[in-house]
Design a protein around this motif. Structure first.
Motif, PDB file in Angstrom:
ATOM      1  N   GLU A 132      16.571  10.882   5.470  1.00  0.00           N
ATOM      2  CA  GLU A 132      15.511  11.656   5.589  1.00  0.00           C
ATOM      3  C   GLU A 132      14.279  11.742   4.575  1.00  0.00           C
ATOM      4  OE1 GLU A 132      14.387  16.446   6.509  1.00  0.00           O
ATOM      5  OE2 GLU A 132      16.454  15.753   6.300  1.00  0.00           O
ATOM      6  N   VAL A 133      13.250  11.352   4.745  1.00  0.00           N
ATOM      7  CA  VAL A 133      12.179  11.244   3.724  1.00  0.00           C
ATOM      8  C   VAL A 133      11.074  12.316   3.887  1.00  0.00           C
ATOM      9  CG1 VAL A 133      10.281   9.757   2.587  1.00  0.00           C
ATOM     10  CG2 VAL A 133      12.415   8.829   3.501  1.00  0.00           C
ATOM     11  N   ASN A 134      11.191  13.273   2.793  1.00  0.00           N
ATOM     12  CA  ASN A 134      10.098  14.199   2.834  1.00  0.00           C
ATOM     13  C   ASN A 134       9.151  14.601   1.855  1.00  0.00           C
ATOM     14  OD1 ASN A 134      11.869  15.643   1.206  1.00  0.00           O
ATOM     15  ND2 ASN A 134      12.915  16.958   3.182  1.00  0.00           N
ATOM     16  N   ARG A 135       9.378  13.657   0.881  1.00  0.00           N
ATOM     17  CA  ARG A 135       8.517  13.967  -0.413  1.00  0.00           C
ATOM     18  C   ARG A 135       8.063  12.711  -0.501  1.00  0.00           C
ATOM     19  NH1 ARG A 135      12.023  15.896  -5.166  1.00  0.00           N
ATOM     20  NH2 ARG A 135      13.410  14.632  -4.319  1.00  0.00           N
ATOM     21  N   ILE A 136       6.786  12.423  -0.803  1.00  0.00           N
ATOM     22  CA  ILE A 136       5.974  11.041  -1.000  1.00  0.00           C
ATOM     23  C   ILE A 136       4.932  11.347  -2.213  1.00  0.00           C
ATOM     24  CG2 ILE A 136       4.350   9.514   0.027  1.00  0.00           C
ATOM     25  CD1 ILE A 136       5.613   9.940   2.509  1.00  0.00           C
ATOM     26  N   SER A 137       4.814  10.535  -2.728  1.00  0.00           N
ATOM     27  CA  SER A 137       3.582  10.358  -3.942  1.00  0.00           C
ATOM     28  C   SER A 137       2.616   9.374  -3.508  1.00  0.00           C
ATOM     29  CB  SER A 137       4.227  10.078  -5.247  1.00  0.00           C
ATOM     30  OG  SER A 137       4.941  11.218  -5.913  1.00  0.00           O
ATOM     31  N   VAL A 138       1.377   9.584  -3.578  1.00  0.00           N
ATOM     32  CA  VAL A 138       0.286   8.661  -3.342  1.00  0.00           C
ATOM     33  C   VAL A 138      -0.397   8.525  -4.557  1.00  0.00           C
ATOM     34  CG1 VAL A 138      -1.925   8.228  -1.708  1.00  0.00           C
ATOM     35  CG2 VAL A 138       0.255   9.329  -0.751  1.00  0.00           C
ATOM     36  N   ILE A 139      -0.729   7.423  -5.070  1.00  0.00           N
ATOM     37  CA  ILE A 139      -1.254   6.961  -6.178  1.00  0.00           C
ATOM     38  C   ILE A 139      -2.626   6.328  -5.637  1.00  0.00           C
ATOM     39  CG2 ILE A 139      -1.137   5.658  -8.240  1.00  0.00           C
ATOM     40  CD1 ILE A 139       0.920   7.887  -7.852  1.00  0.00           C
ATOM     41  N   GLY A 140      -3.708   6.886  -5.936  1.00  0.00           N
ATOM     42  CA  GLY A 140      -4.907   6.090  -5.626  1.00  0.00           C
ATOM     43  C   GLY A 140      -5.635   6.935  -4.420  1.00  0.00           C
ATOM     44  N   LEU A 141      -6.648   7.847  -4.423  1.00  0.00           N
ATOM     45  CA  LEU A 141      -7.438   8.425  -3.680  1.00  0.00           C
ATOM     46  C   LEU A 141      -8.651   7.908  -3.276  1.00  0.00           C
ATOM     47  CD1 LEU A 141      -6.177  12.033  -4.720  1.00  0.00           C
ATOM     48  CD2 LEU A 141      -5.406  10.567  -3.081  1.00  0.00           C
ATOM     49  N   GLY A 142      -8.721   6.632  -3.009  1.00  0.00           N
ATOM     50  CA  GLY A 142     -10.165   6.141  -2.681  1.00  0.00           C
ATOM     51  C   GLY A 142     -10.139   6.506  -0.921  1.00  0.00           C
ATOM     52  N   LEU A 143     -10.948   5.886  -0.380  1.00  0.00           N
ATOM     53  CA  LEU A 143     -11.231   6.214   1.143  1.00  0.00           C
ATOM     54  C   LEU A 143      -9.918   6.008   1.900  1.00  0.00           C
ATOM     55  CD1 LEU A 143     -14.569   4.486   1.911  1.00  0.00           C
ATOM     56  CD2 LEU A 143     -14.142   7.087   1.844  1.00  0.00           C
ATOM     57  N   MET A 144      -9.164   4.802   1.674  1.00  0.00           N
ATOM     58  CA  MET A 144      -7.915   4.774   2.446  1.00  0.00           C
ATOM     59  C   MET A 144      -6.609   5.615   1.815  1.00  0.00           C
ATOM     60  SD  MET A 144      -6.731   3.015   4.867  1.00  0.00           S
ATOM     61  CE  MET A 144      -7.707   1.650   5.308  1.00  0.00           C
ATOM     62  N   GLY A 145      -6.655   5.742   0.596  1.00  0.00           N
ATOM     63  CA  GLY A 145      -5.683   6.523   0.097  1.00  0.00           C
ATOM     64  C   GLY A 145      -5.674   7.843   0.190  1.00  0.00           C
ATOM     65  N   TYR A 146      -6.863   8.533   0.308  1.00  0.00           N
ATOM     66  CA  TYR A 146      -7.265   9.809   0.602  1.00  0.00           C
ATOM     67  C   TYR A 146      -6.697  10.062   1.986  1.00  0.00           C
ATOM     68  CZ  TYR A 146      -9.269  14.522   1.115  1.00  0.00           C
ATOM     69  OH  TYR A 146      -9.272  15.721   1.252  1.00  0.00           O
ATOM     70  N   LYS A 147      -6.920   9.115   3.021  1.00  0.00           N
ATOM     71  CA  LYS A 147      -6.836   9.167   4.347  1.00  0.00           C
ATOM     72  C   LYS A 147      -5.347   9.022   4.664  1.00  0.00           C
ATOM     73  CE  LYS A 147      -7.813   9.766   8.947  1.00  0.00           C
ATOM     74  NZ  LYS A 147      -8.426  11.197   9.302  1.00  0.00           N
ATOM     75  N   ILE A 148      -4.527   8.402   3.837  1.00  0.00           N
ATOM     76  CA  ILE A 148      -3.160   8.217   4.035  1.00  0.00           C
ATOM     77  C   ILE A 148      -2.465   9.546   3.626  1.00  0.00           C
ATOM     78  CG2 ILE A 148      -1.060   7.166   3.012  1.00  0.00           C
ATOM     79  CD1 ILE A 148      -2.791   4.552   3.034  1.00  0.00           C
ATOM     80  N   ALA A 149      -2.886  10.006   2.567  1.00  0.00           N
ATOM     81  CA  ALA A 149      -2.368  11.194   1.870  1.00  0.00           C
ATOM     82  C   ALA A 149      -2.446  12.320   2.735  1.00  0.00           C
ATOM     83  CB  ALA A 149      -2.973  11.464   0.428  1.00  0.00           C
ATOM     84  N   GLU A 150      -3.787  12.444   3.451  1.00  0.00           N
ATOM     85  CA  GLU A 150      -4.146  13.424   4.502  1.00  0.00           C
ATOM     86  C   GLU A 150      -3.189  13.569   5.666  1.00  0.00           C
ATOM     87  OE1 GLU A 150      -8.319  15.171   5.991  1.00  0.00           O
ATOM     88  OE2 GLU A 150      -7.820  13.285   6.392  1.00  0.00           O
ATOM     89  N   LEU A 151      -2.907  12.470   6.034  1.00  0.00           N
ATOM     90  CA  LEU A 151      -2.066  12.265   7.330  1.00  0.00           C
ATOM     91  C   LEU A 151      -0.539  12.778   6.864  1.00  0.00           C
ATOM     92  CD1 LEU A 151      -3.242   8.796   8.628  1.00  0.00           C
ATOM     93  CD2 LEU A 151      -3.559  11.023   9.791  1.00  0.00           C
ATOM     94  N   TYR A 152       0.128  12.404   5.801  1.00  0.00           N
ATOM     95  CA  TYR A 152       1.532  12.912   5.200  1.00  0.00           C
ATOM     96  C   TYR A 152       1.411  14.313   5.081  1.00  0.00           C
ATOM     97  CZ  TYR A 152       3.055   8.284   5.363  1.00  0.00           C
ATOM     98  OH  TYR A 152       3.665   7.021   5.776  1.00  0.00           O
ATOM     99  N   ALA A 153       0.200  14.826   4.372  1.00  0.00           N
ATOM    100  CA  ALA A 153       0.035  16.413   4.110  1.00  0.00           C
ATOM    101  C   ALA A 153       0.121  17.124   5.773  1.00  0.00           C
ATOM    102  CB  ALA A 153      -1.239  16.406   3.497  1.00  0.00           C
ATOM    103  N   LYS A 154      -0.479  16.552   6.667  1.00  0.00           N
ATOM    104  CA  LYS A 154      -0.832  17.345   7.955  1.00  0.00           C
ATOM    105  C   LYS A 154       0.620  17.244   8.911  1.00  0.00           C
ATOM    106  CE  LYS A 154      -5.611  16.795   8.761  1.00  0.00           C
ATOM    107  NZ  LYS A 154      -6.775  16.171   9.457  1.00  0.00           N
TER     108      LYS A 154
END
Length: 288
Positions: free
Chosen positions: A2-24
């Motif tokens: 089970e994975v429920n914690r993720i760190s995203v490094i880099g918040l350009g257009l793609m990084g931000y969208k990936i982070a947003e999806l995991y947050a949602k």
């Protein structure tokens, strides 16, 4: 796992969208970016440093500008041991050699490494046909498969060799850019003839499924090293490919791309492949 914690490094257009999806999706998300304001609007913890972001999660996603930016970010971490047993997924666009170097560095820190390739733009993430390619640590991929499905409906593991996904990225982009320049050439010809670009767009869009089916036939022919039976012979395409180049030159457009295509077909014909399927041009492209 089970994975429920993720760190995203880099918040350009793609990084931000990936982070947003995991947050949602309800993941406990930590993000880090050199410019903190890039995290505005995200439901996430904003790490003060890359080290803090690595310590916050066992799964680390890197999505930065280029390979140099990956190395620069990693260099900010003084205690490399914090990467031990972490899984690092690198979505940064990089060539095969760069991927090998990044993998070597992260493995030396004790991390599990996966190279990821994203074959869509940020606005097309999280769709059933969104394609992500992975290569590297297969056990890590299996453990994170459900997590990866948050961002893409079509995920493929290719090889335990991390750089393979990068190679397939280049192979796929080759199709995109080749077709793209072909479309632009078609636009130039259509404009010169006074044809509506909307009409042209409708025509080539309707033809694409047939082209795709033919390309698949070519791939099978090449894989089997069997260039018969012939649907479209090399000799039969000599005139057509040169005609495109000549038509572009006649209207004052750049015909370089079309001339390259015509030149490859001519070489194949001269080498005696004239009666073979057009796919036999691969033998010219392979030659050194």
């Amino acid at each position: 796992m089970e994975v429920n914690r993720i760190s995203v490094i880099g918040l350009g257009l793609m990084g931000y969208k990936i982070a947003e999806l995991y947050a949602k999706a309800g993941y406990d998300l930590t993000v880090w970016n050199r410019t903190k304001s890039k995290a505005d609007g995200l439901k996430a913890k904003v790490a003060e440093s890359l080290s803090d972001a690595v310590l916050a999660s066992d799964t680390i996603i890197i999505c930065v500008l280029n390979p140099d930016a990956v190395h620069a970010a990693l260099d900010t971490v003084k205690d490399k041991s914090i990467f031990k047993n972490k899984t690092v997924i690198n979505y940064t666009a990089a060539g095969p050699e760069d991927v090998d170097k990044i993998e070597e560095v992260l493995k030396s820190y004790g991390a599990h490494y996966l190279n990821g390739v994203i074959l869509v733009s940020p606005d097309h993430l999280a769709q059933p046909d969104t394609t992500f390619l992975y290569s590297g640590d297969e056990d890590a991929f299996k453990a994170l498969k459900d997590t990866f499905e948050v961002t893409a409906g079509n995920i493929k593991f290719l090889s335990t060799k991390a750089s393979v996904s990068s190679t397939l990225d280049l192979a796929t982009l080759s199709v995109f850019y080749g077709a793209y320049i072909g479309v632009l050439n078609g636009i130039a010809l259509s404009e010169a003839a006074g044809v509506s670009l909307e009409v042209y767009g409708d025509i080539f869009s309707a033809a694409l499924p047939g082209f795709t089916a033919l390309y698949k036939d070519y791939v099978i022919a090449i894989q089997n090293d069997d260039f018969t039976p012939v649907q479209t012979s090399v000799s039969g395409n000599l005139i057509a490919t040169q005609r495109i180049a000549d038509a572009l030159a006649a209207i004052g457009a750049d015909s370089g791309f079309a001339q390259t295509i015509a030149g490859l077909v001519k070489k194949a014909n001269k080498k005696g492949y004239g009666d073979e399927e057009l796919a036999s041009v691969i033998k010219v492209i392979r030659s050194k």
